[in-house]
Enzyme design. Structure first.
Site, short mmCIF file in Angstrom:
data_model
loop_
_atom_site.label_atom_id
_atom_site.label_comp_id
_atom_site.label_asym_id
_atom_site.label_seq_id
_atom_site.Cartn_x
_atom_site.Cartn_y
_atom_site.Cartn_z
N CYS A 139 21.40 -17.45 -18.14
CA CYS A 139 21.82 -18.84 -18.35
C CYS A 139 20.61 -19.74 -18.59
O CYS A 139 19.92 -20.13 -17.64
CB CYS A 139 22.63 -19.34 -17.15
SG CYS A 139 23.20 -21.04 -17.33
N CYS A 142 20.91 -23.18 -16.95
CA CYS A 142 20.66 -23.17 -15.50
C CYS A 142 19.17 -23.03 -15.20
O CYS A 142 18.65 -23.68 -14.29
CB CYS A 142 21.38 -21.99 -14.83
SG CYS A 142 23.07 -21.74 -15.34
N ASP A 143 18.50 -22.15 -15.93
CA ASP A 143 17.16 -21.72 -15.51
C ASP A 143 16.02 -22.09 -16.47
O ASP A 143 14.85 -21.87 -16.14
CB ASP A 143 17.14 -20.20 -15.30
CG ASP A 143 18.11 -19.79 -14.19
OD1 ASP A 143 18.28 -20.57 -13.24
OD2 ASP A 143 18.71 -18.70 -14.29
#
Length: 316
Positions: A139, A142-143
Site C-alpha cells: 500500500c 499507507c507507507d
C-alpha cells in the site's frame, strides 16, 4: 447435536470495519458476537506504522491500534471470540453460520467484515522483509511517506500499480516500475501518466528474483529480463507490490452477489446492504477503491446502523 445459539447480531471478521461495527452495535444493545477470523485485527496487523488515522498525532503501530479497538468493543460488552466462521446458509429468513469448532449460530443480522488479502509475489525474501516491517508493502498510500526522497520499486502493471507509482513519484526521488509483460494491463490514460512522469523508470519483460536487504531492511531488488535472461540489481529502500487483492468472501459466494473479482456488491449505493436482507457488509470485502483503515471504520459504522434499523423493523 450441538446446541444452536440464537443472537441478534453476528460480526464476521475483525479489523477497523469489524471493531467499529461492534462498538456501534454493542452501544445499541444488539449484543454482538464477533468472530475475529484467521488474522485477528486484519491487514493492519502487518503494518508497522499507521500515521494517517485521525486521532493519533504521533502515529501508532497497526497491532497496537487493533488492540485498542478490540478493548473499546469489549468495553461495551461485545463478545469477541477467536476462531472463524467456516460455513454459512443465508437461504432462509434465519441466517445460519457455523464456526470452525462446530458452534452453530442463528443470527437475525450478520455484518461481514472479512476484508481482503493483498497478493504478494511469494518470494521468501519478500515475505521476510514484509514480516520484519522493513521495506516491503502492498500500500503506497499507507507507507509511501516513509520513503520520502528515497528510491523505491513497485511491481505491477494495472491501474492500481500505475496510480501507486504516480503517488510514490511525488514523494520519492526515483520509482522503478517492474512490468512482467511487454505491455500494461492498465487503462491508456493511467499508462500515459506513468510514462510521462520523469522520475518513474519502467522495466518491461522483467520479473523480481529476490528482494535484497540487511538487518535494517530492504536495500534493493534483483530482477531478471525474462526475454534476455539478464539479471540486474536495483537499489531501493522500499519494495511495493501492486498485483491485486483477493477479498475473503469465498464462503458467501452461494448467497451473496459478488463482482467478477470476488468483492461483495452493495445492493444499494450509499448503504451497507447486500442482496440478502439482514446481511450487511463493511470494509475491504466490498471496497476495492479506497482500502484505507479510516474508510473501513466508516463503513463499519454504516453496517451497524443499517443492522440496527433492520432489527427495529423486525421487532416493530
Amino acid at each position: 447435536m450441538s446446541k444452536v445459539e440464537n443472537i441478534d447480531c453476528l460480526i464476521i471478521g475483525s479489523g477497523p470495519a469489524g471493531y467499529t461495527a461492534a462498538i456501534y452495535a454493542a452501544r445499541a444493545d444488539m449484543n454482538p458476537v464477533m468472530y475475529q477470523g484467521l488474522q485477528p485485527g486484519g491487514q493492519l496487523t502487518t503494518t508497522n506504522e499507521v500515521e494517517n488515522f485521525p486521532g493519533y498525532p504521533d502515529g501508532v503501530t497497526g497491532p497496537e491500534m487493533m488492540i485498542e479497538l478490540q478493548k473499546q468493543a469489549e468495553r461495551f460488552d461485545t463478545d469477541v471470540r477467536s476462531g472463524f466462521i467456516s460455513k454459512v446458509d443465508f437461504s432462509g429468513p434465519v441466517h445460519k453460520c457455523w464456526a470452525e469448532d462446530g458452534t452453530e449460530i442463528h443470527a437475525k443480522t450478520v455484518i461481514i467484515s472479512t476484508g481482503a488479502a493483498a497478493m504478494y509475489l511469494g518470494l521468501e525474501s519478500e515475505q521476510k522483509y514484509l514480516k520484519m516491517g522493513g521495506g516491503v508493502s502492498a500500500c503506497a498510500v499507507c507507507d509511501g511517506f516513509f520513503y520520502k526522497n528515497q528510491e523505491t520499486v513497485i511491481v505491477g502493471a494495472g491501474d492500481t500499480a500505475c496510480e501507486e507509482a504516480h503517488y510514490l513519484s511525488k514523494l520519492c526521488s526515483k520509482v522503478t516500475m517492474i512490468v512482467r509483460r511487454d505491455e500494461f494491463r492498465a487503462s491508456k490514460i493511467m499508462e500515459d501518466r506513468v510514462r510521462n512522469t520523469p522520475n518513474i523508470e519502467i522495466l518491461v519483460n522483467t520479473e523480481t528474483v529476490e528482494v535484497l536487504g540487511d538487518d535494517m531492511g530492504v536495500t534493493g531488488a534483483r530482477v531478471i529480463n525474462n526475454k534476455t535472461k539478464e539479471t540486474m540489481d536495483i537499489p531501493c529502500t522500499g519494495f511495493f507490490v501492486a498485483i491485486g487483492h483477493k477479498p475473503n468472501t469465498d464462503i458467501f459466494k452461494d448467497y451473496i452477489n459478488l463482482d467478477e473479482t470476488g468483492y461483495i456488491k452493495y445492493e444499494k449505493p450509499g448503504t451497507s446492504l447486500t442482496n440478502v436482507p439482514g446481511v450487511f457488509v463493511s470494509g475491504d470485502a466490498a471496497d476495492h477503491v479506497y482500502r484505507q483503515a479510516v474508510t473501513a471504520a466508516g463503513t463499519g459504522c454504516m453496517a451497524a446502523l443499517d443492522a440496527e434499523r433492520y432489527l427495529s423493523a423486525l421487532e416493530g
